[in-house]
Design a protein around this motif. Structure first.
Motif, PDB file in Angstrom:
ATOM      1  N   MET A  57     100.954  -1.527 106.989  1.00 60.05           N
ATOM      2  CA  MET A  57     101.165  -2.661 107.948  1.00 60.05           C
ATOM      3  C   MET A  57     102.956  -2.944 108.016  1.00 60.05           C
ATOM      4  O   MET A  57     103.387  -3.137 108.952  1.00 60.05           O
ATOM      5  CB  MET A  57     100.568  -3.675 107.410  1.00 60.05           C
ATOM      6  N   LYS A  58     103.484  -2.763 106.556  1.00 59.47           N
ATOM      7  CA  LYS A  58     104.967  -2.863 106.687  1.00 59.47           C
ATOM      8  C   LYS A  58     105.733  -2.355 107.568  1.00 59.47           C
ATOM      9  O   LYS A  58     106.422  -2.464 108.158  1.00 59.47           O
ATOM     10  CB  LYS A  58     105.395  -3.266 105.194  1.00 59.47           C
ATOM     11  N   LYS A  59     105.335  -0.844 107.544  1.00 60.52           N
ATOM     12  CA  LYS A  59     106.180   0.178 108.036  1.00 60.52           C
ATOM     13  C   LYS A  59     105.825  -0.063 109.698  1.00 60.52           C
ATOM     14  O   LYS A  59     106.763   0.073 110.531  1.00 60.52           O
ATOM     15  CB  LYS A  59     105.573   1.354 107.789  1.00 60.52           C
ATOM     16  N   ALA A  60     104.641  -0.268 109.894  1.00 61.02           N
ATOM     17  CA  ALA A  60     104.247  -0.521 111.454  1.00 61.02           C
ATOM     18  C   ALA A  60     105.028  -1.670 112.304  1.00 61.02           C
ATOM     19  O   ALA A  60     105.532  -1.629 113.154  1.00 61.02           O
ATOM     20  CB  ALA A  60     102.891  -0.619 111.605  1.00 61.02           C
ATOM     21  N   GLY A  95      92.855  -5.910  96.597  1.00 58.26           N
ATOM     22  CA  GLY A  95      94.451  -6.000  96.616  1.00 58.26           C
ATOM     23  C   GLY A  95      95.221  -5.178  95.635  1.00 58.26           C
ATOM     24  O   GLY A  95      96.057  -4.547  96.282  1.00 58.26           O
ATOM     25  N   PRO A  96      94.987  -4.955  94.397  1.00 59.98           N
ATOM     26  CA  PRO A  96      93.896  -5.513  93.740  1.00 59.98           C
ATOM     27  C   PRO A  96      94.452  -7.032  93.360  1.00 59.98           C
ATOM     28  O   PRO A  96      95.734  -7.567  93.440  1.00 59.98           O
ATOM     29  CB  PRO A  96      93.970  -4.788  92.307  1.00 59.98           C
ATOM     30  N   GLY A  97      93.379  -7.955  93.207  1.00 57.17           N
ATOM     31  CA  GLY A  97      93.572  -9.356  92.650  1.00 57.17           C
ATOM     32  C   GLY A  97      93.871 -10.491  93.572  1.00 57.17           C
ATOM     33  O   GLY A  97      94.276 -11.536  93.436  1.00 57.17           O
ATOM     34  N   PHE A  98      93.678 -10.238  94.954  1.00 56.52           N
ATOM     35  CA  PHE A  98      93.712 -11.068  96.100  1.00 56.52           C
ATOM     36  C   PHE A  98      94.864 -11.596  96.175  1.00 56.52           C
ATOM     37  O   PHE A  98      95.243 -12.913  96.194  1.00 56.52           O
ATOM     38  CB  PHE A  98      92.754 -12.151  95.563  1.00 56.52           C
ATOM     39  N   PRO A  99      96.012 -10.717  96.716  1.00 60.46           N
ATOM     40  CA  PRO A  99      97.360 -11.223  96.800  1.00 60.46           C
ATOM     41  C   PRO A  99      97.667 -12.028  98.092  1.00 60.46           C
ATOM     42  O   PRO A  99      96.819 -12.003  98.902  1.00 60.46           O
ATOM     43  CB  PRO A  99      98.122  -9.747  96.934  1.00 60.46           C
ATOM     44  N   GLU A 100      98.934 -12.459  98.171  1.00 63.46           N
ATOM     45  CA  GLU A 100      99.214 -13.224  99.347  1.00 63.46           C
ATOM     46  C   GLU A 100      99.738 -12.780 100.252  1.00 63.46           C
ATOM     47  O   GLU A 100     100.975 -12.789 100.845  1.00 63.46           O
ATOM     48  CB  GLU A 100     100.079 -14.585  98.732  1.00 63.46           C
ATOM     49  N   TRP A 101      99.071 -11.757 100.966  1.00 67.82           N
ATOM     50  CA  TRP A 101      99.710 -11.021 102.074  1.00 67.82           C
ATOM     51  C   TRP A 101      99.155 -11.104 103.323  1.00 67.82           C
ATOM     52  O   TRP A 101      99.402 -10.782 104.384  1.00 67.82           O
ATOM     53  CB  TRP A 101      99.118  -9.321 101.577  1.00 67.82           C
ATOM     54  N   GLY A 102      98.498 -12.468 103.231  1.00 69.17           N
ATOM     55  CA  GLY A 102      97.619 -12.823 104.630  1.00 69.17           C
ATOM     56  C   GLY A 102      98.441 -13.446 105.817  1.00 69.17           C
ATOM     57  O   GLY A 102      97.920 -13.217 106.725  1.00 69.17           O
ATOM     58  N   MET A 103      99.746 -13.813 105.557  1.00 68.94           N
ATOM     59  CA  MET A 103     100.619 -14.204 106.688  1.00 68.94           C
ATOM     60  C   MET A 103     101.325 -13.053 106.878  1.00 68.94           C
ATOM     61  O   MET A 103     102.381 -12.472 106.731  1.00 68.94           O
ATOM     62  CB  MET A 103     101.752 -15.200 106.115  1.00 68.94           C
ATOM     63  N   LEU A 104     100.734 -12.028 107.481  1.00 65.88           N
ATOM     64  CA  LEU A 104     101.289 -10.861 108.000  1.00 65.88           C
ATOM     65  C   LEU A 104     102.675 -11.166 108.794  1.00 65.88           C
ATOM     66  O   LEU A 104     102.454 -11.785 109.874  1.00 65.88           O
ATOM     67  CB  LEU A 104     100.511 -10.169 108.997  1.00 65.88           C
ATOM     68  N   VAL A 110      95.489  -8.765 117.920  1.00 61.18           N
ATOM     69  CA  VAL A 110      94.983  -9.334 116.658  1.00 61.18           C
ATOM     70  C   VAL A 110      95.197  -8.353 115.290  1.00 61.18           C
ATOM     71  O   VAL A 110      94.577  -7.217 115.381  1.00 61.18           O
ATOM     72  CB  VAL A 110      93.426  -9.570 116.699  1.00 61.18           C
ATOM     73  N   MET A 111      96.211  -8.728 114.679  1.00 62.94           N
ATOM     74  CA  MET A 111      96.628  -7.874 113.747  1.00 62.94           C
ATOM     75  C   MET A 111      95.563  -8.149 112.610  1.00 62.94           C
ATOM     76  O   MET A 111      95.324  -9.223 112.106  1.00 62.94           O
ATOM     77  CB  MET A 111      98.160  -8.282 113.179  1.00 62.94           C
ATOM     78  N   VAL A 112      95.370  -6.975 111.867  1.00 60.47           N
ATOM     79  CA  VAL A 112      94.271  -6.915 110.900  1.00 60.47           C
ATOM     80  C   VAL A 112      94.683  -6.049 109.709  1.00 60.47           C
ATOM     81  O   VAL A 112      95.091  -4.970 109.772  1.00 60.47           O
ATOM     82  CB  VAL A 112      93.003  -6.394 111.592  1.00 60.47           C
ATOM     83  N   LEU A 113      94.749  -6.862 108.411  1.00 56.62           N
ATOM     84  CA  LEU A 113      94.934  -6.287 107.301  1.00 56.62           C
ATOM     85  C   LEU A 113      93.655  -6.153 106.223  1.00 56.62           C
ATOM     86  O   LEU A 113      92.967  -7.287 106.130  1.00 56.62           O
ATOM     87  CB  LEU A 113      96.253  -6.769 106.573  1.00 56.62           C
ATOM     88  N   ARG A 114      93.124  -5.007 106.004  1.00 57.25           N
ATOM     89  CA  ARG A 114      91.935  -5.012 104.804  1.00 57.25           C
ATOM     90  C   ARG A 114      92.456  -4.508 103.701  1.00 57.25           C
ATOM     91  O   ARG A 114      93.514  -3.952 103.443  1.00 57.25           O
ATOM     92  CB  ARG A 114      91.041  -4.186 105.520  1.00 57.25           C
ATOM     93  N   ASN A 115      91.436  -4.282 102.632  1.00 56.67           N
ATOM     94  CA  ASN A 115      91.398  -3.948 101.274  1.00 56.67           C
ATOM     95  C   ASN A 115      92.365  -4.676 100.383  1.00 56.67           C
ATOM     96  O   ASN A 115      93.149  -4.223  99.690  1.00 56.67           O
ATOM     97  CB  ASN A 115      92.175  -2.361 101.274  1.00 56.67           C
TER      98      ASN A 115
END
Length: 582
Positions: A423-426, A450-459, A439-444
């Motif tokens: 995502m970051k590269k794109a 994540g692991p661990g459920f990181p704070e990556w949701g504000m793409l 609609v931007m979607v990030l999964r996994n």
């Protein structure tokens, strides 16, 4: 047998007396080792032994003042006739921990519970504040069951640069977009970097840290007004000493957490969270905290409260202007709770020994623009909304007040990313084929993925859109986001894609529809096609093969049930280990 709370404890009833009172060899050893540390026998025998659990660290700027505050707490304990011992606890700093501090929240919870259970402590003062320290400490202390007071770190001072007031986190995201759009010089960027965080203390926006300390106070776990005091204000020192004095009284009163964390107290905490413009992370932590106390809080309960609780704290990022220092000067959390008093159960007992209603007597609002009247809220509903649909059958959350209203009902084609690096590269590729309706979607990026459920949701918005002047778009993920973040971000999609949730079946080009008033989030793909994709889906390999991560991903629950460990549920079994059985 239920406890008899009608009379105060006697010295022989203290939990610590099991270590120090008997005339036997083991107790001789316990007493001699404290005397080895320079204490006289009269310092600790017959007195409440108070553990001061301190999450200070040189890699936790939010808690930089905790070395001194621990001494303030200990002074208060001594003043009240107790014996204070400081114990270091895992310090979970939001800024430095990778992949995310959330991976270690349950580690702090387990450490807290076991430290209390294994040591001669009659009561504890929990020193936390940075995002995961509040829920981690409260989870563990709730399960341990001894009297405790939560001491919040307090927010840092307002940020400042070039005459502008800066909010930690929120302005970092804002100005990073301007930097990527080419609108900031190197000199300005360095100046912002040095001015955005000017003192010890947690983020001074209504991020996860201030959200969780407000929740702790509203639940009755902190002294009245404690969560609003700036970290470097002299009142914070006085409050710390008051925590020390009060915990000694709580031990004699046998004021245990089961008497405080009731269904009504949990509801109060949820209502206050909504009224403050809380972090989306509050959902995960509040559900976990409630369930540790045997209160079966659900996402639907929170959504129902969100529909009926107005947002009255005009604090960024949900609010339009102010920061936590302004909130304190306007009257703080006591004033906000007084303003919404009719929505609260004021009969709930608090750690002060008084009811919530009694602690709110005399509270006043000194600035109606910072803490809005009910007739003029920042937003007519609360801070959070819970979505359901074929993309999130177990729920997802969004912060309506913090995003552009035009995205409250939105449909567009998905751009799907399977990893954060992808995502970051794109988004930095200015040739990316993307428009403002995508609609931007990030999964996994969920608890296991994540692991661990990181704070990556504000793409981050694609650079191409930033240069066109766009500053928001619909984004969906099974990740979390910082409580200081904002935007049209749908988060905590459950079940997460890594374990086969429907988000794993979404493809680039599929149309996605968000209908916030109807609380729906769906991919517009027919059931037969979804079934075909389900049959072809292959589970990814586990993220960890050993250690804490291995344990975490095999026992963590999904976002909708609080991401606690299955073996720490109240219905899992009795905790052994109390000293009298050994």
């Amino acid at each position: 047998m239920p406890r008899d709370h009608s009379t105060k404890k006697n010295p022989q009833d203290l939990r610590s007396a099991r270590w120090f009172a008997p005339d036997d060899l083991r107790s001789f050893g316990h007493r001699s080792r404290l005397m080895q540390l320079g204490h006289a026998e009269g310092d600790f025998r017959g007195r409440p032994v108070i553990g001061v659990l301190n999450t200070w660290s040189e890699l936790n700027s939010c808690h930089a003042h905790f070395r001194e505050r621990a001494q303030d707490v200990k002074r208060g304990v001594t003043q009240a006739g107790g014996f204070a011992v400081e114990l270091p606890a895992l310090s979970l700093d939001e800024s430095f921990l990778k992949p995310t501090s959330m991976l270690y929240r349950n580690m702090l919870a387990m450490e807290t519970e076991e430290m209390i259970r294994a040591h001669p402590l009659d009561g504890v003062v929990l020193m936390g504040g940075c995002d995961k320290t509040t829920p981690g400490l409260v989870l563990g202390a709730t399960s341990a069951g001894v009297p405790f007071v939560y001491l919040p770190a307090g927010p840092m001072l307002r940020g400042n640069y070039a005459g502008k007031t800066l909010g930690s986190g929120s302005d970092a995201w804002k100005y990073w977009d301007e930097r990527r759009a080419g609108n900031l010089t190197d000199e300005e960027w360095v100046g912002l970097q040095g001015g955005i965080a000017r003192s010890a203390g947690v983020c001074m926006t209504m991020g996860t840290a201030s959200t969780m300390t407000a929740i702790a106070e509203a639940m009755g776990l902190s002294l009245p007004g404690a969560s609003s005091i700036p970290a470097v204000d002299a009142e914070h020192q006085r409050m710390a000493a008051a925590c020390g004095r009060r915990i000694v009284e709580m031990v004699w009163e046998d004021l245990t957490p089961d008497r405080i964390i009731t269904p009504a107290a949990v509801r109060n905490a949820a209502v206050v969270a909504m009224a403050t413009g809380c972090s989306t992370n509050a959902v995960v932590h509040l559900i976990a905290m409630a369930r540790r106390a045997g209160v079966p809080l659900t996402l639907d309960d929170l959504d129902a409260l969100g529909r009926t609780t107005p947002l009255v704290a005009n604090i960024r990022p949900s609010g339009q202007k102010y920061l936590m220092e302004d909130f304190y000067y306007a009257g703080g959390l006591r004033a906000l709770m007084k303003r919404i008093e009719d929505m609260l159960d004021t009969s709930c007992l608090t750690v002060s020994g008084r009811t919530l209603g009694e602690t709110l007597e005399g509270a006043k609002v000194f600035d109606d623009d910072v803490i809005r009247p009910l007739s003029n809220p920042v937003y007519h509903e609360g801070s959070l909304a819970v979505l359901r649909g074929n993309l999130c059958p177990d729920g997802a959350v969004i912060k309506p007040a913090a995003c552009d209203p035009r995205f409250h009902v939105h449909e567009g084609p998905a751009i799907v990313f399977d990893s954060y690096p992808e995502m970051k590269k794109a988004v930095d590729d200015e040739s990316l084929d993307v428009g403002p309706d995508h609609v931007m979607v990030l999964r996994n990026a969920g608890p296991q993925g994540g692991p661990g459920f990181p704070e990556w949701g504000m793409l981050p918005l694609p650079k191409a859109l930033l240069k066109q002047g766009h500053r928001d778009m619909l984004r969906i993920s099974d990740a979390r986001m910082s409580g200081t973040s904002y935007g049209a971000c749908v988060l905590h999609v459950a079940p997460e894609s890594f374990v086969g949730g429907p988000l794993a079946l979404l493809r680039t080009g599929d149309r996605v529809r968000l209908d916030l008033p109807a609380r729906r989030l769906d991919m517009l793909v027919d059931d037969a096609e979804i079934a075909r994709r389900r049959a072809a889906w292959v589970a990814p390999a586990p993220r960890y093969e050993r250690g804490w991560g291995w344990m975490f991903e095999r026992h963590v629950s999904q976002a909708d049930t609080g991401c606690d460990f299955d073996f720490l549920r109240t219905d899992f079994g009795r905790a052994a280990g109390e000293p009298e059985i050994f």
